[in-house]
Write a protein that holds these residues in place. Structure first.
Motif, PDB file in Angstrom:
ATOM      1  N   GLY A  45      -2.824   6.117 -18.188  1.00 29.81           N
ATOM      2  CA  GLY A  45      -3.565   7.371 -18.466  1.00 29.81           C
ATOM      3  C   GLY A  45      -3.877   7.987 -16.975  1.00 29.81           C
ATOM      4  O   GLY A  45      -3.175   7.775 -16.136  1.00 29.81           O
ATOM      5  N   GLU A  46      -4.768   8.941 -17.062  1.00 33.07           N
ATOM      6  CA  GLU A  46      -4.831   9.751 -16.058  1.00 33.07           C
ATOM      7  C   GLU A  46      -6.069   9.571 -15.109  1.00 33.07           C
ATOM      8  O   GLU A  46      -7.132   8.801 -15.633  1.00 33.07           O
ATOM      9  CB  GLU A  46      -5.208  11.227 -16.459  1.00 33.07           C
ATOM     10  N   VAL A  47      -6.177   9.761 -13.643  1.00 32.68           N
ATOM     11  CA  VAL A  47      -6.912   9.099 -13.066  1.00 32.68           C
ATOM     12  C   VAL A  47      -8.049  10.622 -12.326  1.00 32.68           C
ATOM     13  O   VAL A  47      -7.414  11.547 -11.928  1.00 32.68           O
ATOM     14  CB  VAL A  47      -6.693   8.574 -11.538  1.00 32.68           C
ATOM     15  N   GLU A  48      -9.110  10.295 -12.513  1.00 28.54           N
ATOM     16  CA  GLU A  48     -10.024  11.603 -11.893  1.00 28.54           C
ATOM     17  C   GLU A  48     -11.563  11.173 -11.732  1.00 28.54           C
ATOM     18  O   GLU A  48     -12.002  10.286 -12.637  1.00 28.54           O
ATOM     19  CB  GLU A  48     -10.000  12.776 -13.451  1.00 28.54           C
ATOM     20  N   LEU A 107       0.952  -1.262   0.005  1.00 31.32           N
ATOM     21  CA  LEU A 107      -0.128   0.241  -0.013  1.00 31.32           C
ATOM     22  C   LEU A 107       0.865   1.100   0.008  1.00 31.32           C
ATOM     23  O   LEU A 107       0.577   2.318  -0.562  1.00 31.32           O
ATOM     24  CB  LEU A 107      -0.936  -0.066   1.267  1.00 31.32           C
ATOM     25  N   SER A 108       1.912   1.105   0.693  1.00 28.17           N
ATOM     26  CA  SER A 108       2.872   2.285   0.933  1.00 28.17           C
ATOM     27  C   SER A 108       3.508   2.828  -0.491  1.00 28.17           C
ATOM     28  O   SER A 108       4.114   3.765  -0.600  1.00 28.17           O
ATOM     29  CB  SER A 108       3.727   2.220   2.047  1.00 28.17           C
ATOM     30  N   GLU A 109       3.586   1.857  -1.274  1.00 29.65           N
ATOM     31  CA  GLU A 109       4.301   2.175  -2.768  1.00 29.65           C
ATOM     32  C   GLU A 109       3.200   2.765  -3.573  1.00 29.65           C
ATOM     33  O   GLU A 109       3.626   3.168  -4.820  1.00 29.65           O
ATOM     34  CB  GLU A 109       5.084   0.911  -3.367  1.00 29.65           C
ATOM     35  N   LEU A 110       1.993   2.753  -3.384  1.00 32.97           N
ATOM     36  CA  LEU A 110       0.993   3.417  -4.227  1.00 32.97           C
ATOM     37  C   LEU A 110       0.385   5.049  -3.758  1.00 32.97           C
ATOM     38  O   LEU A 110       0.252   5.216  -2.887  1.00 32.97           O
ATOM     39  CB  LEU A 110      -0.386   2.677  -4.308  1.00 32.97           C
ATOM     40  N   GLU A 111       1.180   5.625  -4.852  1.00 32.65           N
ATOM     41  CA  GLU A 111       0.515   7.018  -4.889  1.00 32.65           C
ATOM     42  C   GLU A 111      -0.626   7.426  -5.420  1.00 32.65           C
ATOM     43  O   GLU A 111      -1.112   6.749  -6.401  1.00 32.65           O
ATOM     44  CB  GLU A 111       1.870   7.825  -5.844  1.00 32.65           C
ATOM     45  N   GLU A 112      -1.254   8.493  -4.584  1.00 33.83           N
ATOM     46  CA  GLU A 112      -2.656   8.836  -4.693  1.00 33.83           C
ATOM     47  C   GLU A 112      -2.630   9.116  -6.223  1.00 33.83           C
ATOM     48  O   GLU A 112      -1.879  10.067  -6.854  1.00 33.83           O
ATOM     49  CB  GLU A 112      -2.930   9.972  -3.860  1.00 33.83           C
ATOM     50  N   ASP A 113      -3.522   8.681  -6.942  1.00 33.69           N
ATOM     51  CA  ASP A 113      -4.043   8.969  -8.446  1.00 33.69           C
ATOM     52  C   ASP A 113      -2.755   8.606  -9.310  1.00 33.69           C
ATOM     53  O   ASP A 113      -2.911   9.339 -10.609  1.00 33.69           O
ATOM     54  CB  ASP A 113      -4.300  10.481  -8.367  1.00 33.69           C
TER      55      ASP A 113
END
Ligand code: FES
Length: 105
Positions: free
Chosen positions: A53-56, A9-15
């Motif tokens: 791609g982008e997350v939104e 989890l700690s290696e996943l950056e928001e968005d």
């Protein structure tokens, strides 16, 4: 349903999507809005990696033609994609992100 550790989890950056492979299935992991989602990494329109791609708004946008897929359901919000992309159940245990690819939801 079998869950497999996909990432920390700690290696996943928001968005910021992260591409992983589980049992040969390419998956884009997305941490957003306080949750982690797992969506198949291949766009349903053509063979393009969604993790680029982008997350939104809890969706991921395909960079090639711009269809957005809901991270909860995999459904496209608009053309040119018409078919959903598979999404997979996710569990968080401590710092482990676990994904089940045995059953699509
Ligand atoms: S390849 Fe993804 S929308 Fe066309």
């Amino acid at each position: 349903m079998t869950y497999v550790r996909a990432a920390a989890l700690s290696e996943l950056e928001e968005d910021t999507p992260k591409r992983v492979e589980i049992d040969g299935t390419p998956i884009s992991l997305v941490r957003t809005e306080g949750e982690v989602f797992a969506i198949n990494d291949i766009c349903s329109h053509a063979n393009v990696s969604l993790s680029e791609g982008e997350v939104e708004d809890c969706s991921i946008e395909c960079w090639l033609h711009g269809s957005s897929f809901d991270l909860r359901t995999g459904k496209p919000s608009g053309l040119p994609a018409t078919r959903p992309v598979p999404v997979y159940p996710v569990k968080i245990e401590g710092d482990d992100v676990l994904v089940s690819v045995t059953q699509e939801s």
